[in-house]
Design a protein around this motif. Structure first.
Motif, PDB file in Angstrom:
ATOM      1  N   LEU A 127       0.926  -1.101  -0.034  1.00  0.00           N
ATOM      2  CA  LEU A 127       0.082   0.034  -0.059  1.00  0.00           C
ATOM      3  C   LEU A 127       0.873   1.323  -0.062  1.00  0.00           C
ATOM      4  CD1 LEU A 127      -2.839  -1.162   2.491  1.00  0.00           C
ATOM      5  CD2 LEU A 127      -2.979  -0.913   0.155  1.00  0.00           C
ATOM      6  N   SER A 128       1.977   1.242   0.936  1.00  0.00           N
ATOM      7  CA  SER A 128       2.929   2.396   0.844  1.00  0.00           C
ATOM      8  C   SER A 128       3.552   2.395  -0.478  1.00  0.00           C
ATOM      9  CB  SER A 128       3.744   2.222   2.039  1.00  0.00           C
ATOM     10  OG  SER A 128       3.505   2.095   3.139  1.00  0.00           O
ATOM     11  N   ALA A 129       3.945   1.548  -1.062  1.00  0.00           N
ATOM     12  CA  ALA A 129       4.799   1.639  -2.408  1.00  0.00           C
ATOM     13  C   ALA A 129       3.722   2.369  -3.419  1.00  0.00           C
ATOM     14  CB  ALA A 129       5.194   0.072  -2.829  1.00  0.00           C
ATOM     15  N   VAL A 130       2.602   1.640  -3.653  1.00  0.00           N
ATOM     16  CA  VAL A 130       1.654   2.149  -4.529  1.00  0.00           C
ATOM     17  C   VAL A 130       1.330   4.039  -4.274  1.00  0.00           C
ATOM     18  CG1 VAL A 130      -0.862   2.346  -5.557  1.00  0.00           C
ATOM     19  CG2 VAL A 130       0.290   0.089  -4.712  1.00  0.00           C
ATOM     20  N   GLY A 131       0.924   4.168  -3.090  1.00  0.00           N
ATOM     21  CA  GLY A 131       0.846   5.644  -2.765  1.00  0.00           C
ATOM     22  C   GLY A 131       1.990   6.397  -2.974  1.00  0.00           C
ATOM     23  N   SER A 132       3.378   5.962  -2.449  1.00  0.00           N
ATOM     24  CA  SER A 132       4.603   6.700  -2.791  1.00  0.00           C
ATOM     25  C   SER A 132       4.772   6.929  -4.267  1.00  0.00           C
ATOM     26  CB  SER A 132       5.624   5.824  -2.134  1.00  0.00           C
ATOM     27  OG  SER A 132       5.409   5.723  -0.840  1.00  0.00           O
ATOM     28  N   LEU A 133       4.588   5.800  -5.229  1.00  0.00           N
ATOM     29  CA  LEU A 133       4.657   5.832  -6.636  1.00  0.00           C
ATOM     30  C   LEU A 133       3.732   7.082  -7.054  1.00  0.00           C
ATOM     31  CD1 LEU A 133       6.259   4.774  -9.226  1.00  0.00           C
ATOM     32  CD2 LEU A 133       4.290   3.068  -9.119  1.00  0.00           C
ATOM     33  N   VAL A 134       2.555   7.109  -6.765  1.00  0.00           N
ATOM     34  CA  VAL A 134       1.863   8.277  -7.444  1.00  0.00           C
ATOM     35  C   VAL A 134       2.165   9.469  -6.683  1.00  0.00           C
ATOM     36  CG1 VAL A 134      -0.573   8.982  -7.211  1.00  0.00           C
ATOM     37  CG2 VAL A 134      -0.303   6.596  -7.303  1.00  0.00           C
ATOM     38  N   TRP A 135       2.153   9.756  -5.686  1.00  0.00           N
ATOM     39  CA  TRP A 135       2.838  11.082  -4.858  1.00  0.00           C
ATOM     40  C   TRP A 135       4.216  11.542  -5.373  1.00  0.00           C
ATOM     41  CZ3 TRP A 135       1.482  15.607  -4.251  1.00  0.00           C
ATOM     42  CH2 TRP A 135       2.120  16.571  -3.191  1.00  0.00           C
ATOM     43  N   GLY A 136       5.043  10.532  -5.704  1.00  0.00           N
ATOM     44  CA  GLY A 136       6.494  10.583  -5.991  1.00  0.00           C
ATOM     45  C   GLY A 136       6.526  11.082  -7.483  1.00  0.00           C
ATOM     46  N   THR A 137       5.635  10.561  -8.352  1.00  0.00           N
ATOM     47  CA  THR A 137       5.589  11.004  -9.651  1.00  0.00           C
ATOM     48  C   THR A 137       5.058  12.396  -9.815  1.00  0.00           C
ATOM     49  OG1 THR A 137       4.873   8.753 -10.218  1.00  0.00           O
ATOM     50  CG2 THR A 137       4.524  10.424 -11.877  1.00  0.00           C
ATOM     51  N   LEU A 138       3.985  12.597  -8.909  1.00  0.00           N
ATOM     52  CA  LEU A 138       3.477  14.098  -8.896  1.00  0.00           C
ATOM     53  C   LEU A 138       4.641  15.167  -8.473  1.00  0.00           C
ATOM     54  CD1 LEU A 138       0.105  13.526  -7.639  1.00  0.00           C
ATOM     55  CD2 LEU A 138       0.540  14.191  -9.859  1.00  0.00           C
ATOM     56  N   LEU A 139       5.171  14.553  -7.493  1.00  0.00           N
ATOM     57  CA  LEU A 139       6.318  15.468  -7.063  1.00  0.00           C
ATOM     58  C   LEU A 139       7.507  15.708  -8.370  1.00  0.00           C
ATOM     59  CD1 LEU A 139       6.858  14.072  -3.519  1.00  0.00           C
ATOM     60  CD2 LEU A 139       6.139  16.320  -4.067  1.00  0.00           C
ATOM     61  N   ALA A 140       7.776  14.701  -8.717  1.00  0.00           N
ATOM     62  CA  ALA A 140       8.688  14.741  -9.881  1.00  0.00           C
ATOM     63  C   ALA A 140       8.418  15.537 -10.944  1.00  0.00           C
ATOM     64  CB  ALA A 140       9.148  13.377 -10.503  1.00  0.00           C
ATOM     65  N   ALA A 141       6.948  15.703 -11.239  1.00  0.00           N
ATOM     66  CA  ALA A 141       6.330  16.315 -12.208  1.00  0.00           C
ATOM     67  C   ALA A 141       6.564  18.116 -11.963  1.00  0.00           C
ATOM     68  CB  ALA A 141       4.912  16.041 -12.406  1.00  0.00           C
ATOM     69  N   MET A 142       6.392  17.971 -10.697  1.00  0.00           N
ATOM     70  CA  MET A 142       6.368  19.382 -10.199  1.00  0.00           C
ATOM     71  C   MET A 142       7.771  20.090 -10.135  1.00  0.00           C
ATOM     72  SD  MET A 142       4.284  19.463  -6.618  1.00  0.00           S
ATOM     73  CE  MET A 142       2.565  18.707  -6.392  1.00  0.00           C
ATOM     74  N   ARG A 143       8.909  19.175  -9.991  1.00  0.00           N
ATOM     75  CA  ARG A 143      10.251  19.424  -9.911  1.00  0.00           C
ATOM     76  C   ARG A 143      10.843  20.012 -11.337  1.00  0.00           C
ATOM     77  NH1 ARG A 143      14.548  17.227  -5.778  1.00  0.00           N
ATOM     78  NH2 ARG A 143      15.217  19.365  -6.514  1.00  0.00           N
TER      79      ARG A 143
ATOM     80  N   ARG B  36       2.163  18.765 -20.152  1.00  0.00           N
ATOM     81  CA  ARG B  36       1.300  17.760 -19.606  1.00  0.00           C
ATOM     82  C   ARG B  36       1.460  16.571 -20.544  1.00  0.00           C
ATOM     83  NH1 ARG B  36      -4.299  18.036 -17.289  1.00  0.00           N
ATOM     84  NH2 ARG B  36      -3.320  19.663 -16.087  1.00  0.00           N
ATOM     85  N   GLN B  37       1.112  16.822 -21.786  1.00  0.00           N
ATOM     86  CA  GLN B  37       1.340  15.811 -22.972  1.00  0.00           C
ATOM     87  C   GLN B  37       2.823  15.187 -23.003  1.00  0.00           C
ATOM     88  OE1 GLN B  37      -0.710  17.920 -25.983  1.00  0.00           O
ATOM     89  NE2 GLN B  37      -2.506  16.940 -25.830  1.00  0.00           N
ATOM     90  N   VAL B  38       3.754  16.292 -23.068  1.00  0.00           N
ATOM     91  CA  VAL B  38       5.187  16.084 -23.447  1.00  0.00           C
ATOM     92  C   VAL B  38       5.691  15.108 -22.200  1.00  0.00           C
ATOM     93  CG1 VAL B  38       7.739  17.090 -23.181  1.00  0.00           C
ATOM     94  CG2 VAL B  38       5.602  18.004 -24.557  1.00  0.00           C
ATOM     95  N   LEU B  39       5.304  15.402 -20.938  1.00  0.00           N
ATOM     96  CA  LEU B  39       5.629  14.675 -19.699  1.00  0.00           C
ATOM     97  C   LEU B  39       4.975  13.282 -19.847  1.00  0.00           C
ATOM     98  CD1 LEU B  39       7.294  15.251 -17.255  1.00  0.00           C
ATOM     99  CD2 LEU B  39       5.159  15.782 -16.077  1.00  0.00           C
ATOM    100  N   GLY B  40       3.614  13.194 -20.005  1.00  0.00           N
ATOM    101  CA  GLY B  40       3.117  12.024 -19.850  1.00  0.00           C
ATOM    102  C   GLY B  40       3.200  11.221 -21.156  1.00  0.00           C
ATOM    103  N   LEU B  41       3.300  11.490 -22.410  1.00  0.00           N
ATOM    104  CA  LEU B  41       3.579  10.699 -23.465  1.00  0.00           C
ATOM    105  C   LEU B  41       5.120  10.517 -24.053  1.00  0.00           C
ATOM    106  CD1 LEU B  41       0.686  12.361 -25.723  1.00  0.00           C
ATOM    107  CD2 LEU B  41       0.690  10.387 -24.247  1.00  0.00           C
TER     108      LEU B  41
END
Length: 221
Positions: A23-39, A133-138
């Protein structure tokens, strides 16, 4: 020599450890990905938030974070995360604390993968009219994930071992059972070896499998 194990739910304790880790790994992957996108994003405020979050959280001991979820969020602010009984509340708070902490390392692992993507690819994507967003996601993140499998595997292994910190707020995982067994049995070395072997069983195959996956999906430059 192992007869005393019949009095303890060893598999149940490690199952709780597995649940905490997954559960922590899934949550960390989601939140960590958002943080990386912010950075790596173009908005200075979000970029500053991501940078500050990672630099601050990585330097706070995990024990302090886990204790804060219990003493601060639950006992002071009354946050129970939708649970009624104490065991479930502590379990969910432990997951929240692990996500809060581990996501900062996931963010840095992903950011290292993003840095391996040639700048020209992002520029070409923007030239044909794609949004950030498209550049980052695709374009960027798919390659970044492929390049970050091994670093993310190391973060996952560290997370599995860090689940023992949940014992600080009474989550009945392997470390809590180990403490109980040592208090009740005169088998310190044997009990320590059993618990250590259990964690080896969880972490070693994980590292080997994800290491193999990382080699298979690595982007060839």
């Amino acid at each position: 020599m192992f007869d005393f194990l019949e009095d303890y739910d060893l598999l149940g304790a490690f199952w709780t450890t597995v649940q905490l880790a997954v559960l922590s790994a899934v949550g960390s992957l989601v939140w960590g990905t958002l943080l990386a996108a912010m950075r790596v994003g173009p908005v200075p405020l979000m970029r500053g938030f991501g940078t500050a979050y990672v630099n601050i959280v990585r330097n706070i001991p995990l024990t302090v974070i886990i204790l804060f979820t219990s003493l601060g969020l639950n006992q002071t602010l009354g946050i129970s995360l939708g649970a009624d009984d104490v065991e479930t509340i502590n379990f969910r708070l432990a997951v929240l604390g692990l996500i809060f902490y581990t996501s900062s390392f996931v963010c840095e692992a992903l950011r290292s993968g993003i840095n391996t993507v040639p700048v020209g690819q992002a520029e070409a994507a923007r030239a044909i009219g794609l949004t950030f967003r498209q550049v980052l996601g695709l374009v960027v993140l798919p390659q970044a994930f492929r390049s970050s499998v091994v670093p993310l595997a190391n973060v996952l292994i560290a997370l599995i071992k860090n689940t023992t910190v949940a014992a600080a707020i009474g989550v009945a995982e392997a470390a809590v059972l180990m403490k109980e067994m040592i208090e009740n049995e005169a088998q310190l070395l044997l009990i320590s070896a059993i618990i250590a072997f259990g964690f080896v069983v969880l972490t070693l195959p994980t590292g080997l499998i994800l290491g193999w996956v990382g080699k298979k999906v690595a982007v060839k430059r």
